[in-house]
Motif scaffolding. Structure first.
Motif: not given
Length: 86
Positions: A21-46
């Motif tokens: 239950y981490a936020s998209v911004r938190e995940i983006a910071g850990l991975v080192g990418v923009a939040p938009k990249t995480i949103y796109e990745e979540l869509r890709r893996g849904s």
């Protein structure tokens, strides 16, 4: 992140943090990418189902497979580092 694409290890980290239950911004910071990249990745893996947190479930294997299919359609070869991660 210095690579151009997310690798399987990055996708696994996204899956673990999303399930925790981490936020998209938190995940983006850990991975080192923009939040938009995480949103796109979540869509890709849904896969259209909901997880225990009532959010769209994320499957890192599905995301990696869709990423590979996209590269093949575009005719772009993987570099040696990315091919070793498969």
């Amino acid at each position: 992140m210095s690579n151009k694409y997310l690798g399987p290890a990055d996708r696994q980290l996204i899956a673990e943090k999303w399930a925790a239950y981490a936020s998209v911004r938190e995940i983006a910071g850990l991975v080192g990418v923009a939040p938009k990249t995480i949103y796109e990745e979540l869509r890709r893996g849904s896969n259209g189902t909901l997880d225990k947190n009532s959010r769209k479930a994320y499957n890192p294997e599905l995301a990696q497979r869709r990423f590979q299919e996209s590269l093949r359609r575009r005719g772009k070869p993987l570099n040696r580092t990315q091919a070793a991660n498969e």
